[in-house]
Design an enzyme around this catalytic site. Structure first.
Site, PDB file in Angstrom:
ATOM      1  CD  GLU A 125      -3.216   0.214   0.138  1.00  9.91           C
ATOM      2  OE1 GLU A 125      -2.770   1.231  -0.441  1.00  9.91           O
ATOM      3  OE2 GLU A 125      -4.392  -0.152   0.022  1.00  9.91           O
ATOM      4  CG  ASN A 142      -8.801   2.326   0.246  1.00  9.09           C
ATOM      5  OD1 ASN A 142      -7.589   2.553   0.284  1.00  9.09           O
ATOM      6  ND2 ASN A 142      -9.317   1.161   0.599  1.00  9.09           N
ATOM      7  CG  ASP A 160      -7.313  -0.522  -2.171  1.00  5.64           C
ATOM      8  OD1 ASP A 160      -6.608   0.336  -1.599  1.00  5.64           O
ATOM      9  OD2 ASP A 160      -7.464  -1.661  -1.707  1.00  5.64           O
TER      10      ASP A 160
END
Length: 301
Positions: A27, A157, A207
């Protein structure tokens, strides 16, 4: 074109995979144009990765707690977002110094998606460590000041901003709906209420996201094997398919912002599935020319 052994198609883009350790939950990728270096996190692995494109070497930095994002402060420091707060990180030796606590009194939450607004403000998302419903928030940080913008979010997100700083984007992933909100371009603070942006996709959950120089939004689709590109009006323009099912976040890299780096996750992937060989990898996509834009430095004081 590198075709994955599992048979997933890769349409409209050439991709390569970085020689780097696979992430459990990759991430928070970001790019430092001053040093031609990409940075990303394995949140659950408590690690920060540094990839220098000049020598092609990837370095791993072990972290003391769950961390998910960083922004450049200057040539010597970064602002790192961790579960207990914001830390100033010395780039040379990795030393961390607490700059501002954030939800440090709640051991059930951690940081998640974050991105720098054109004004130098930092939007920072939090969430429950087990994605508990409504435990997350989005905060605004600038010059030492922190404000909570939104609460009651399950998985923060898709935080990103239009090039002129007048529009902000975010999502609560389980809702499948990306939101947009008008902003003050001088501060990055909301000046109106959020409204839906585009329509929910059938190709995975929204995301991490980033906006290019033309104002198009590029969003990774968790479970969708892809990054989707939307116009500023919310119209789907393009889908870049990738071999990893759990794509998590894109960022533009390269001196001309002509490549897209995409992180992915391996958490919960069946080791016997076609996805297993690609899960948790970091992928580079050649965009065929300048498309992206770079984040500014975060203002810490």
């Amino acid at each position: 074109m590198k075709q994955p052994r599992g048979g997933w198609p890769v349409a409209g883009a050439d991709w390569t995979r970085l020689e780097a350790e696979r992430c459990v939950l990759g991430e928070g990728p970001t790019y430092d144009r001053h040093t031609d270096t990409a940075w990303w996190f394995d949140i659950l692995g408590k690690a920060l990765f540094e990839h220098c494109f000049a020598d092609g070497v990837t370095r791993k930095h072990v972290l003391p707690e769950l961390s998910s994002a960083l922004a450049r402060v200057d040539d010597e420091r970064q602002l790192l977002v961790a579960e207990s707060g914001l830390y100033l990180r010395n780039i040379a030796d990795g030393n961390l110094k607490l700059h501002h606590p954030l939800e440090e009194d709640n051991p059930q939450t951690r940081s998640n998606d974050s991105r720098v607004h054109p004004s130098g403000a930092f939007w920072i998302g939090t969430m429950g460590k087990h994605a508990e419903q409504g435990m997350g928030s989005i905060y605004w940080y600038r010059k030492g000041e922190v404000r909570r913008l939104y609460s009651g979010i399950t998985v923060t997100n898709a935080i990103c901003f239009s090039p002129d700083g007048r529009v902000g984007y975010f999502t609560d992933t389980p809702t499948l709906q990306i939101m947009q909100v008008p902003l003050d371009p001088e501060t990055g603070l909301p000046v109106g209420e959020p409204s839906p942006f585009g329509k929910p996709s059938r190709d995975g959950d929204p995301d991490g996201a980033v906006v290019d120089a033309e104002g198009n939004l590029w969003v990774a689709r968790w479970g969708g094997h892809c990054v989707e590109v939307y116009s500023a009006q919310g119209v789907l323009l393009r889908k870049i398919e990738l071999p990893a099912a759990l794509t998590t976040c894109p960022v533009f890299v390269g001196p001309q912002a002509d490549r897209l780096l995409v992180t992915s996750a391996s958490i919960g992937v069946d080791p016997d599935s076609p996805d297993a060989a690609f899960a948790g990898g970091v992928y580079l996509v050649d965009l065929g020319g300048p498309r992206g834009r770079f984040e500014p430095d975060v203002l810490t004081g």
